[in-house]
Design an enzyme around this catalytic site. Structure first.
Site, mmCIF file in Angstrom:
data_model
loop_
_atom_site.group_PDB
_atom_site.id
_atom_site.type_symbol
_atom_site.label_atom_id
_atom_site.label_comp_id
_atom_site.label_asym_id
_atom_site.label_seq_id
_atom_site.Cartn_x
_atom_site.Cartn_y
_atom_site.Cartn_z
ATOM 1 N N CYS A 1 38.514 27.540 -28.628
ATOM 2 C CA CYS A 1 39.251 27.039 -29.659
ATOM 3 C C CYS A 1 39.874 26.026 -29.476
ATOM 4 C CB CYS A 1 39.704 27.882 -30.328
ATOM 5 S SG CYS A 1 40.786 27.118 -32.173
ATOM 6 N N ASN B 1 34.502 34.647 -13.978
ATOM 7 C CA ASN B 1 35.224 35.547 -14.977
ATOM 8 C C ASN B 1 34.384 35.735 -16.169
ATOM 9 O OD1 ASN B 1 36.656 32.576 -14.897
ATOM 10 N ND2 ASN B 1 37.201 33.227 -16.952
ATOM 11 N N GLN C 1 38.694 38.295 -10.201
ATOM 12 C CA GLN C 1 37.611 38.857 -10.466
ATOM 13 C C GLN C 1 36.767 40.337 -9.557
ATOM 14 O OE1 GLN C 1 36.636 39.984 -14.122
ATOM 15 N NE2 GLN C 1 37.813 38.414 -15.175
#
Length: 399
Positions: free
Chosen positions: A332, A154, A182
């Site tokens: 993050c 992906n 995908q």
């Protein structure tokens, strides 16, 4: 959203095709019946559900009875990994092979299974993020109860040769799951020719609605329902079916198959144009994947830190301010931005991995979108590189 913004993040999701919306609307309005009801309203809903199932099954050349509708790709992967774990347990081999660059939907389940006593073995990947058949098969030969692999990565678009691996797994009586989220509707993936046991798909990657996916479960597979609260989906997934979303998935699947070759040809042209523009300005930019082993609608570019000292945290944000939506190769964690696990798996250091942009095309992406996206990325990288250079110069001049 900025007026006239360009959307180049189709690997994340795609806009719903107007034809798909038109197909769904009757089942949100007048044909509202429960597909489990025996009266005329229910029968009409049931007929629509089964027609949609047939279209989705065609993505894998499967029997419609082998398709279970789910809430999306994540649920399909979760369901499949549950089946894989049970199959592994039955064989008495609690060892599962996967790659180092899988989607989090599979990795999260593998982490849970590891806590339950399964051994998880990660095969390395190529610079395109694809698993090498020889590396996977060597680990299968060491003993395995299951193997789970992405067909198309992906983040990078790298294509794994799941056909060769599935044949090896079948010869060794090893359960195989393919994450085809995908690739379904974009690449040929025949359940007739390739003996995988399960495969996950999702509608919103091919211009269908969000909230609907499917799991292919090969006939003869022993199934313990993920949701055992009802007899729907032939007892494999309890809960009232969302007929409107299933119809949308079916319509999107049918159109994706009709237009697959034309979309591929256009994506190849768009990718070549985009890369030519970027490489003319940034000769050291790294294409994560490419050629015939990668999907043409996904372009993942990393800017090596030694050549382009780009603040990866600002790349996507600044592109958004430029009116172009793209994705990144960063994640993050605890407030800090680091390279994603895929960027690390293909060998990038954290700075280069975080300074990665994923541009992805859909059925409606055109040359004007690509031109504007490339021009914006050139401006942004120049600006961020200059900002970092100025900051470093300022620091070195401080007493």
């Amino acid at each position: 959203m900025n007026a006239g913004a360009v959307y180049l993040d189709n690997a994340a999701t795609t806009p719903v095709d107007p034809d798909v919306v038109d197909a769904m609307l009757p089942y949100l309005r007048e044909h509202f019946g429960n597909a489990s009801s025996v009266h005329v309203f229910g029968r009409r809903a049931k007929d629509a559900l089964e027609e949609a199932r047939t279209h989705v099954a065609s993505l894998l050349e499967a029997d419609p009875a082998e398709i279970v509708f789910t809430s999306g790709g994540t649920e399909a992967d979760t369901f499949a990994m549950s089946l894989l774990a049970h199959a592994s347990d039955r064989r008495g081999i609690r060892r599962i092979v996967t790659s180092a660059a899988e989607h989090h939907a599979v990795l999260a389940m593998l982490e849970r299974l590891e806590h339950e006593g399964f051994a998880i073995v990660h095969a390395p990947v190529t610079p395109s993020g694809a698993a090498r058949p020889d590396d996977v098969m060597a680990r299968l030969d060491e003993g395995a109860g299951g193997v789970a692999l992405l067909h198309v990565n992906n983040e990078t678009g790298g294509i794994t040769d799941v056909g060769t691996i599935a044949a090896a797994a079948r010869a060794r009586d090893i359960f195989m799951h393919v994450d085809a989220v995908q690739s379904a509707g974009k690449l040929p993936l025949s359940s007739v020719e390739i003996p995988f046991d399960t495969a996950a798909m999702s509608a919103h990657k091919i211009h269908g609605p969000k909230g609907i996916g499917a799991l292919f479960i090969r006939k003869g597979t022993e199934v313990e329902p993920l949701f055992p609260g009802g007899s729907q989906e032939r007892g494999r997934r309890g809960g009232t079916e969302n007929v409107a979303l299933a119809v949308g998935f079916g319509a999107a699947a049918a159109k994706a198959l009709r237009e697959r070759e034309a979309r591929h040809a256009r994506w190849e042209t768009l990718r070549a144009d985009f890369l030519a523009r970027l490489r003319a300005v940034f000769p050291h930019v790294v294409l994560n994947g490419g050629g015939t082993v990668s999907m043409p609608n996904i372009v993942s570019l990393s800017f090596p830190a030694q050549h382009y000292p780009v603040d990866g945290e600002l790349l996507v944000v600044t592109m958004d301010l430029e009116g172009v939506a793209v994705s990144s190769g960063s994640a993050c964690t605890s407030g800090s931005v680091t390279a994603s696990h895929v960027m690390r798996a293909i060998g990038h250091d954290d700075a280069t991995g975080a300074a990665t942009v994923r541009v992805s095309f859909g059925a409606t992406t055109d040359s004007a979108d690509v031109e504007r996206g490339a021009d914006a990325l050139i401006r942004v990288v120049h600006r961020l590189t200059q900002a970092v250079s100025a900051r470093d110069a300022s620091r070195s001049a401080m007493p």
